[in-house]
Design a protein around this motif. Structure first.
Motif, PDB file in Angstrom:
ATOM      1  N   GLY A 248      38.918  45.771  25.953  1.00  0.00           N
ATOM      2  CA  GLY A 248      38.066  45.073  24.989  1.00  0.00           C
ATOM      3  C   GLY A 248      37.444  43.800  25.519  1.00  0.00           C
ATOM      4  O   GLY A 248      37.025  42.939  24.736  1.00  0.00           O
ATOM      5  N   GLY A 249      37.407  43.658  26.852  1.00  0.00           N
ATOM      6  CA  GLY A 249      36.840  42.473  27.460  1.00  0.00           C
ATOM      7  C   GLY A 249      37.823  41.328  27.639  1.00  0.00           C
ATOM      8  O   GLY A 249      37.454  40.284  28.189  1.00  0.00           O
ATOM      9  N   PHE A 250      39.068  41.517  27.205  1.00  0.00           N
ATOM     10  CA  PHE A 250      40.044  40.422  27.208  1.00  0.00           C
ATOM     11  C   PHE A 250      40.896  40.351  28.469  1.00  0.00           C
ATOM     12  O   PHE A 250      41.306  39.269  28.901  1.00  0.00           O
ATOM     13  CB  PHE A 250      40.972  40.547  25.992  1.00  0.00           C
ATOM     14  CG  PHE A 250      40.260  40.502  24.681  1.00  0.00           C
ATOM     15  CD1 PHE A 250      39.565  39.376  24.296  1.00  0.00           C
ATOM     16  CD2 PHE A 250      40.272  41.600  23.835  1.00  0.00           C
ATOM     17  CE1 PHE A 250      38.900  39.319  23.071  1.00  0.00           C
ATOM     18  CE2 PHE A 250      39.619  41.565  22.611  1.00  0.00           C
ATOM     19  CZ  PHE A 250      38.926  40.424  22.226  1.00  0.00           C
ATOM     20  N   GLY A 251      41.214  41.471  29.038  1.00  0.00           N
ATOM     21  CA  GLY A 251      42.210  41.545  30.103  1.00  0.00           C
ATOM     22  C   GLY A 251      43.515  42.102  29.567  1.00  0.00           C
ATOM     23  O   GLY A 251      43.736  42.175  28.348  1.00  0.00           O
ATOM     24  N   ALA A 252      44.395  42.519  30.471  1.00  0.00           N
ATOM     25  CA  ALA A 252      45.655  43.146  30.070  1.00  0.00           C
ATOM     26  C   ALA A 252      46.709  42.096  29.743  1.00  0.00           C
ATOM     27  O   ALA A 252      46.694  40.982  30.255  1.00  0.00           O
ATOM     28  CB  ALA A 252      46.160  44.059  31.185  1.00  0.00           C
ATOM     29  N   ASP A 253      47.639  42.475  28.884  1.00  0.00           N
ATOM     30  CA  ASP A 253      48.748  41.569  28.537  1.00  0.00           C
ATOM     31  C   ASP A 253      49.646  41.315  29.738  1.00  0.00           C
ATOM     32  O   ASP A 253      50.166  40.202  29.911  1.00  0.00           O
ATOM     33  CB  ASP A 253      49.578  42.169  27.398  1.00  0.00           C
ATOM     34  CG  ASP A 253      48.776  42.298  26.114  1.00  0.00           C
ATOM     35  OD1 ASP A 253      48.197  41.291  25.676  1.00  0.00           O
ATOM     36  OD2 ASP A 253      48.730  43.415  25.564  1.00  0.00           O
ATOM     37  N   VAL A 254      49.851  42.350  30.556  1.00  0.00           N
ATOM     38  CA  VAL A 254      50.660  42.233  31.767  1.00  0.00           C
ATOM     39  C   VAL A 254      49.882  42.855  32.916  1.00  0.00           C
ATOM     40  O   VAL A 254      49.348  43.965  32.776  1.00  0.00           O
ATOM     41  CB  VAL A 254      52.018  42.953  31.623  1.00  0.00           C
ATOM     42  CG1 VAL A 254      52.815  42.862  32.921  1.00  0.00           C
ATOM     43  CG2 VAL A 254      52.818  42.373  30.462  1.00  0.00           C
ATOM     44  N   VAL A 255      49.782  42.149  34.032  1.00  0.00           N
ATOM     45  CA  VAL A 255      49.171  42.707  35.239  1.00  0.00           C
ATOM     46  C   VAL A 255      50.183  42.590  36.369  1.00  0.00           C
ATOM     47  O   VAL A 255      50.689  41.497  36.649  1.00  0.00           O
ATOM     48  CB  VAL A 255      47.862  42.007  35.626  1.00  0.00           C
ATOM     49  CG1 VAL A 255      47.234  42.710  36.830  1.00  0.00           C
ATOM     50  CG2 VAL A 255      46.871  42.007  34.459  1.00  0.00           C
ATOM     51  N   ILE A 256      50.483  43.715  36.989  1.00  0.00           N
ATOM     52  CA  ILE A 256      51.454  43.766  38.076  1.00  0.00           C
ATOM     53  C   ILE A 256      50.723  43.922  39.401  1.00  0.00           C
ATOM     54  O   ILE A 256      49.913  44.844  39.563  1.00  0.00           O
ATOM     55  CB  ILE A 256      52.446  44.925  37.872  1.00  0.00           C
ATOM     56  CG1 ILE A 256      53.307  44.664  36.635  1.00  0.00           C
ATOM     57  CG2 ILE A 256      53.329  45.118  39.114  1.00  0.00           C
ATOM     58  CD1 ILE A 256      54.253  45.787  36.294  1.00  0.00           C
ATOM     59  N   ASP A 257      51.005  43.022  40.339  1.00  0.00           N
ATOM     60  CA  ASP A 257      50.505  43.143  41.704  1.00  0.00           C
ATOM     61  C   ASP A 257      51.580  43.819  42.532  1.00  0.00           C
ATOM     62  O   ASP A 257      52.579  43.203  42.906  1.00  0.00           O
ATOM     63  CB  ASP A 257      50.156  41.766  42.269  1.00  0.00           C
ATOM     64  CG  ASP A 257      49.726  41.827  43.739  1.00  0.00           C
ATOM     65  OD1 ASP A 257      49.562  42.949  44.263  1.00  0.00           O
ATOM     66  OD2 ASP A 257      49.567  40.754  44.349  1.00  0.00           O
ATOM     67  N   ALA A 258      51.373  45.112  42.800  1.00  0.00           N
ATOM     68  CA  ALA A 258      52.333  45.877  43.596  1.00  0.00           C
ATOM     69  C   ALA A 258      51.891  45.993  45.045  1.00  0.00           C
ATOM     70  O   ALA A 258      52.454  46.795  45.802  1.00  0.00           O
ATOM     71  CB  ALA A 258      52.524  47.269  42.983  1.00  0.00           C
ATOM     72  N   VAL A 259      50.913  45.191  45.433  1.00  0.00           N
ATOM     73  CA  VAL A 259      50.444  45.166  46.823  1.00  0.00           C
ATOM     74  C   VAL A 259      51.032  43.963  47.554  1.00  0.00           C
ATOM     75  O   VAL A 259      51.583  44.081  48.643  1.00  0.00           O
ATOM     76  CB  VAL A 259      48.903  45.141  46.883  1.00  0.00           C
ATOM     77  CG1 VAL A 259      48.429  45.095  48.338  1.00  0.00           C
ATOM     78  CG2 VAL A 259      48.308  46.346  46.161  1.00  0.00           C
ATOM     79  N   GLY A 260      50.893  42.783  46.948  1.00  0.00           N
ATOM     80  CA  GLY A 260      51.459  41.582  47.542  1.00  0.00           C
ATOM     81  C   GLY A 260      50.555  40.924  48.567  1.00  0.00           C
ATOM     82  O   GLY A 260      51.017  40.476  49.622  1.00  0.00           O
ATOM     83  N   ARG A 261      49.268  40.864  48.260  1.00  0.00           N
ATOM     84  CA  ARG A 261      48.308  40.165  49.105  1.00  0.00           C
ATOM     85  C   ARG A 261      47.621  39.079  48.285  1.00  0.00           C
ATOM     86  O   ARG A 261      47.498  39.206  47.053  1.00  0.00           O
ATOM     87  CB  ARG A 261      47.260  41.120  49.670  1.00  0.00           C
ATOM     88  CG  ARG A 261      47.831  42.184  50.608  1.00  0.00           C
ATOM     89  CD  ARG A 261      46.725  42.990  51.256  1.00  0.00           C
ATOM     90  NE  ARG A 261      45.807  42.134  52.003  1.00  0.00           N
ATOM     91  CZ  ARG A 261      45.996  41.712  53.250  1.00  0.00           C
ATOM     92  NH1 ARG A 261      47.095  42.078  53.900  1.00  0.00           N
ATOM     93  NH2 ARG A 261      45.121  40.942  53.850  1.00  0.00           N
ATOM     94  N   PRO A 262      47.140  38.008  48.919  1.00  0.00           N
ATOM     95  CA  PRO A 262      46.481  36.940  48.156  1.00  0.00           C
ATOM     96  C   PRO A 262      45.330  37.441  47.293  1.00  0.00           C
ATOM     97  O   PRO A 262      45.171  37.013  46.146  1.00  0.00           O
ATOM     98  CB  PRO A 262      45.994  35.981  49.246  1.00  0.00           C
ATOM     99  CG  PRO A 262      46.938  36.192  50.385  1.00  0.00           C
ATOM    100  CD  PRO A 262      47.290  37.651  50.357  1.00  0.00           C
ATOM    101  N   GLU A 263      44.544  38.378  47.821  1.00  0.00           N
ATOM    102  CA  GLU A 263      43.385  38.850  47.058  1.00  0.00           C
ATOM    103  C   GLU A 263      43.791  39.686  45.848  1.00  0.00           C
ATOM    104  O   GLU A 263      43.164  39.605  44.788  1.00  0.00           O
ATOM    105  CB  GLU A 263      42.415  39.620  47.953  1.00  0.00           C
ATOM    106  CG  GLU A 263      43.007  40.792  48.712  1.00  0.00           C
ATOM    107  CD  GLU A 263      43.500  40.434  50.106  1.00  0.00           C
ATOM    108  OE1 GLU A 263      43.388  41.294  51.013  1.00  0.00           O
ATOM    109  OE2 GLU A 263      44.013  39.302  50.288  1.00  0.00           O
TER     110      GLU A 263
END
Length: 369
Positions: A248-263
Motif C-alpha cells: 500500500g505504499g507504506f513498506g513492510a512491518d518487518v524486513v529481514i536482510d538475509a544477505v548481510g551486505r551494506p546495500e
C-alpha cells in the motif's frame, strides 16, 4: 578414544580432505554422538576460506542430527540412545542473560573441553577446531552435552538436522527476533536457505503479505513454494519500490536482510513501514560497514534495528516444537533437502552451493535411516 572418518580444512583455501580423526571418550559435561546427517552450510565454506578465523585445521560440519553414543559421568540432560539435533548454543545457566531469564542470549555458551585430533601422518595428534564447536562432517563427534537437543526419534534425520543452523536461524529471525504475527507484513531480502526459512517461519505465523526478494528466479520459486505470497526480482526492479508497492505504499512491518551486505541492509531500512523492524540475519564480513544514513531518518522512522543471533533461539524450547510441526505436516523441512550426498562429496557440494543450485546438500552417514 575412537578413530573415525572426518572432513577437515587443513589450510586456507585448499580442498577439504577426508581423514582419520581421534574422538576422545566423553568426559564431564560431554557427549559422543554418532552422526546420522549433516547439512552443508555456507558457514563451513567460510571456515575453509579463512573467513571465520585462522585456527586451522578445522573439522567442518555443524548442521547435524545423530544418536547419543556415550555421555560423561555427570550428564543428565541426554542419555545414550537419544536421537538429537546438535546446536552451537549450549547455554551456561549462570551468566547475566541466563539469570534474567533470557537464555537465548546466553553470553557464555560452551563446547566440549577435550579436543578431537588428527590420527595419522606427520601431523598426528594435532588438535582440530570443530566448526561452531560441533565438527559433524564425521562419523562421530564430541560435543558439550548441552549441544544435544532430544527430538522425536521417528523424524527424518536429514530434514530435522537442518534446524541445527540455517533453518533455525531463518525461522527464528522471523518469529523470535522480528516478532512476526498474524496480520503483519514481512519482506525477506535474499532467498537462500536462511531467507527461505524466514519465509517458512512467517507463513507459520500467519503473516501477510510475505514478500520474497532475490535476483535468482530459482530462489524466488523456492520461496513461493514455502510460503511467499509475492516476489520481487531485484535483478530488474528496485527492491524498496517493489516492497512498498506491495504494501500500500507504506513498506513492510518487518524486513529481514538475509544477505548481510551494506546495500541490502540499507534496502531493508527504507523498505520498512514507520515503526517497523529491520532484522539482520545474513552474516557480514568484518570489513563491511553500516551504510551512511541521515540520523534524522533513523530517528524519524522509529521502530527497531535488530541483529538475529541464531534466530534468537533456545534449542531446548524451539527444536522439539519445530520437529513436532514437521511431523504434523505444517513445516516442510523436506523441501530444504535438495540432495543427499556422501562424506566424500562435500567439495562438490560447496561448488553447487556457490552457484546457487541447492538449498541444502545433506551428508548422510552410514546407518542413517
Amino acid at each position: 578414544m575412537q578413530q573415525v572418518k572426518g572432513v577437515i580444512a587443513r589450510v586456507k583455501g585448499a580442498p577439504v580432505e577426508v581423514v582419520t580423526i581421534n574422538v576422545p571418550d566423553a568426559g564431564p559435561g560431554e557427549a559422543v554422538v554418532k552422526v546420522l546427517s549433516c547439512g552443508v552450510c555456507h558457514t563451513d565454506l567460510h571456515y575453509r576460506e579463512g573467513g571465520i578465523n585462522d585456527d586451522f585445521p578445522f573439522l567442518l560440519g555443524h548442521e547435524a542430527s545423530g544418536v547419543v553414543e556415550a555421555v560423561g559421568p555427570d550428564v543428565t540432560s541426554v542419555a545414550v540412545g537419544d536421537f538429537v539435533v546438535l546446536n552451537w548454543r549450549a547455554v551456561c545457566g549462570e551468566c547475566r542473560a541466563c539469570k534474567r531469564g533470557e537464555a537465548q542470549y546466553c553470553f557464555a555458551t560452551h563446547n566440549a573441553k577435550q579436543k578431537m585430533t588428527l590420527a595419522d601422518g606427520p601431523d598426528a595428534g594435532t588438535e582440530l577446531s570443530p566448526a561452531l564447536g560441533i565438527g559433524a562432517f564425521a562419523e562421530k563427534t564430541l560435543v558439550a552435552a548441552g549441544q544435544c537437543t532430544k527430538v522425536d526419534a521417528s523424524a527424518r534425520p536429514a530434514a530435522v538436522g537442518l534446524l541445527g543452523c540455517g533453518v533455525m536461524a531463518g525461522i527464528g529471525a522471523a518469529i523470535n527476533t522480528g516478532a512476526i504475527t498474524r496480520g503483519k507484513s514481512i519482506a525477506v531480502i535474499g532467498c537462500g536457505g536462511v531467507g527461505v526459512a524466514a519465509i517458512a517461519g512467517a507463513a507459520l505465523a500467519g503473516a501477510s503479505p510475505i514478500i520474497a526478494v532475490d535476483i535468482d528466479a530459482k530462489k524466488l520459486g523456492a520461496a513461493s513454494a514455502l510460503g511467499a505470497t509475492h516476489t520481487v526480482d531485484a535483478s530488474s526492479a528496485d527492491p524498496v519500490t517493489g516492497i512498498r508497492d506491495l504494501t500500500g505504499g507504506f513498506g513492510a512491518d518487518v524486513v529481514i536482510d538475509a544477505v548481510g551486505r551494506p546495500e541490502t541492509w540499507k534496502q531493508a531500512f527504507y523498505a520498512r513501514d514507520l515503526a517497523g523492524t529491520v532484522v539482520l540475519v545474513g552474516v557480514p564480513t568484518p570489513d563491511m560497514k553500516v551504510p551512511d544514513l541521515p540520523l534524522i531518518d533513523v530517528f524519524g522512522r522509529g521502530g527497531a534495528l535488530k541483529s538475529s543471533w541464531y534466530g534468537d533461539c533456545l534449542p531446548s524450547r524451539d527444536f522439539p516444537m519445530l520437529v513436532d510441526l514437521y511431523q504434523q505436516g505444517r513445516l516442510d523441512l523436506d523441501a530444504f533437502v535438495t540432495e543427499e550426498i556422501g562424506i566424500d562429496d562435500i567439495e562438490a557440494a560447496f561448488e553447487r552451493m556457490h552457484h546457487g543450485d541447492v538449498l541444502r546438500s545433506v551428508v548422510v552417514l552410514e546407518g542413517a535411516p
